[in-house]
Design a protein around this motif. Structure first.
Motif, mmCIF file in Angstrom:
data_model
loop_
_atom_site.group_PDB
_atom_site.id
_atom_site.type_symbol
_atom_site.label_atom_id
_atom_site.label_comp_id
_atom_site.label_asym_id
_atom_site.label_seq_id
_atom_site.Cartn_x
_atom_site.Cartn_y
_atom_site.Cartn_z
ATOM 1 N N ARG A 168 43.535 51.386 34.161
ATOM 2 C CA ARG A 168 42.921 50.177 34.705
ATOM 3 C C ARG A 168 42.751 50.322 36.205
ATOM 4 N NH1 ARG A 168 45.464 44.920 37.131
ATOM 5 N NH2 ARG A 168 43.711 43.459 36.987
ATOM 6 N N LEU A 169 41.562 50.000 36.704
ATOM 7 C CA LEU A 169 41.285 50.049 38.131
ATOM 8 C C LEU A 169 40.862 48.664 38.612
ATOM 9 C CD1 LEU A 169 39.432 52.601 40.286
ATOM 10 C CD2 LEU A 169 38.409 50.333 40.111
ATOM 11 N N VAL A 170 41.520 48.161 39.655
ATOM 12 C CA VAL A 170 41.120 46.906 40.288
ATOM 13 C C VAL A 170 39.963 47.221 41.231
ATOM 14 C CG1 VAL A 170 41.834 44.977 41.728
ATOM 15 C CG2 VAL A 170 43.457 45.998 40.107
ATOM 16 N N ILE A 171 38.814 46.617 41.010
ATOM 17 C CA ILE A 171 37.611 46.982 41.751
ATOM 18 C C ILE A 171 37.763 46.750 43.245
ATOM 19 C CG2 ILE A 171 35.160 46.435 42.072
ATOM 20 C CD1 ILE A 171 35.065 45.831 39.063
ATOM 21 N N ALA A 172 38.327 45.631 43.650
ATOM 22 C CA ALA A 172 38.414 45.294 45.077
ATOM 23 C C ALA A 172 39.304 46.257 45.844
ATOM 24 C CB ALA A 172 38.909 43.858 45.242
ATOM 25 N N SER A 173 40.452 46.625 45.261
ATOM 26 C CA SER A 173 41.424 47.471 45.967
ATOM 27 C C SER A 173 41.340 48.933 45.573
ATOM 28 C CB SER A 173 42.837 46.975 45.686
ATOM 29 O OG SER A 173 43.165 47.126 44.307
ATOM 30 N N LYS A 174 40.676 49.241 44.441
ATOM 31 C CA LYS A 174 40.589 50.583 43.859
ATOM 32 C C LYS A 174 41.950 51.119 43.418
ATOM 33 C CE LYS A 174 36.473 51.838 46.516
ATOM 34 N NZ LYS A 174 35.833 52.828 47.416
ATOM 35 N N VAL A 175 42.930 50.242 43.255
ATOM 36 C CA VAL A 175 44.251 50.629 42.783
ATOM 37 C C VAL A 175 44.208 50.864 41.279
ATOM 38 C CG1 VAL A 175 46.638 49.872 42.472
ATOM 39 C CG2 VAL A 175 45.459 49.437 44.631
#
Length: 424
Positions: A168-175
């Motif tokens: 899973r990748l958080v789009i805003a943080s790229k984490v």
């Protein structure tokens, strides 16, 4: 963008083909075994959707002409598509001689492209889904890959154990974070270089659903469907299917999927184009069969849609999850096109769209875009769009491609249109 004479209307107009539903029995409309409608969870079904209607089959009167789209709302991109969420387009691009892949994001609202992630060297992307704030994908690899042989198509590792992880990748943080991982061993579909089947995934909000192998002697292609909370990392539910899962969809607690069994009398492989449409409406409800012998399925907000594996008329089916009423969506011949089949399908609360296969009288291709809304549009063929190969509906946007220029219509490319522009 080139605008042809077919697109002079300022709003979507159905030239002909709207009509009231009329009863029509069909062998493809198999009611749920319990005899009651499949109800969606409160979180997935808006309060303004009618309830407690008797379950029945209906056939929308076929559109005898074409649907004209509102060109002032139409957007286009040149990039090849992969996955969509609303106006966002996520594309996988192989890099480093195909040893890894980069995921980029574009938007119909602007011309910028953003790189979001690159897989590890030697890892492949076997599935990608998008939500409002995240991407979720299946990343696969083999521990000891064979050296490339140069053979065409080159099947050096076919059938070897396949390692996988769901990221899973958080789009805003790229984490990034790993949701689950494992190894698969089973090859369910036949064909040249047929390989081990990776997990199938779906995601919505904080939830991700994915499949694991769960073969038994009675059901050699069975899957276990697991639903997890992304933020907490905990398992919400799990259940076992009879066949291999395809077209897995998740919306709140509602899960829909195609359950594909073995091809009788041969049981060595499953049939990738013929399965049951199964729906489970709450975290405690078991899956229920909604339709038999389907080749494609989709889940929207309070509505499902599917294509019959035996369809030869270009029609699609849809059902309200609150009322249980099924409706067949059938299109008629256009002046240059004769429908004879259907493939991909997408659905939202207010729209059903699908790829209609057929034969044309000129060189504009062998597929068209079908469209219908419960509010009075269609069912009919979208004018000026030729040879679409995929279609998507999410977060209020309709997205499709066109691989052949339509005479007097749109050039080949990727197109997006807000659903709000679809006014009858």
């Amino acid at each position: 963008m080139r605008i042809g004479s077919l697109f002079l209307a300022s709003a979507l107009v159905v030239i002909a083909g709207c009509g009231s539903a009329s009863p029509s029995a069909s062998p493809q409309s198999t009611p749920a075994p319990s005899g009651t409608p499949v109800a969606a969870s409160p979180s997935a079904v808006p309060s303004d959707v009618p309830t407690a209607e008797p379950s029945t089959d209906a056939s929308a009167e076929p559109g005898s002409s074409l649907i004209t789209i509102p060109v002032q709302a139409l957007k286009s991109l040149a990039e090849g598509p992969t996955v969509f969420f609303g106006s966002r387009v996520f594309t996988i691009t192989p890099v480093q001689a195909g040893d890894s892949s980069t995921i980029t994001m574009a938007d119909f609202g602007n011309a910028g492209v953003t790189a979001l992630a690159t897989t590890d060297t030697g890892h492949a992307l076997a599935g990608l889904v998008a939500t409002a704030d995240s991407l979720v994908w299946v990343e696969t690899w083999r521990d000891h890959p064979s050296p490339p042989s140069g053979a065409v198509p080159g099947c050096e590792d076919t059938g070897k154990p396949l390692r996988w992880r769901i990221v899973r990748l958080v789009i805003a943080s790229k984490v990034q974070s790993v949701v689950a991982s494992g190894t698969t061993l089973r090859t369910a579909f036949e064909g040249e270089c047929a390989d081990v089947n990776p997990p199938v995934i779906a995601a919505d909000g904080d939830r991700v659903a994915y499949t694991e192998e769960a073969a038994s002697k009675a059901h050699p292609f069975a899957n276990r469907v697991v639903v997890r909370s992304i933020s907490e990392g905990t398992q919400i539910r799990a259940f076992t299917t009879n066949g291999i899962v395809q077209d897995l969809h998740l919306l709140g607690a509602v899960i829909a999927y195609r359950d594909d069994l073995a091809v009788p009398p041969v049981v060595a492989f499953a049939d990738p184009f013929d399965g049951q449409l199964m729906v489970t409406s709450t975290d405690a409800a078991p899956p229920v069969a909604v339709a038999e012998h389907i080749s494609a399925a989709a889940l929207g907000d309070g509505r499902i849609a599917w294509i019959s594996a035996a369809a030869t008329d270009g029609s699609a089916w849809t059902e309200s999850l609150t009322s249980g009423v099924k409706t067949q969506l059938q299109v008629s011949d256009a002046s240059d096109f004769h429908p004879d089949g259907a493939s991909r399908i997408a659905v939202s609360k207010t729209t059903v769209t699908w790829i209609v296969q057929g034969s044309g009288s000129d060189s504009v291709g062998t597929s068209r875009l079908g469209l219908w809304t419960p509010g009075g549009i269609g069912p009919g063929l979208v004018d000026g769009i030729a040879q679409p190969e995929f279609v998507a509906l999410s977060a209020g946007w309709l997205v499709w491609d066109s691989s052949t220029d339509a005479p007097g219509g749109e050039p080949s490319g990727l197109f997006g249109l807000p659903e709000s522009a679809l006014v009858p």
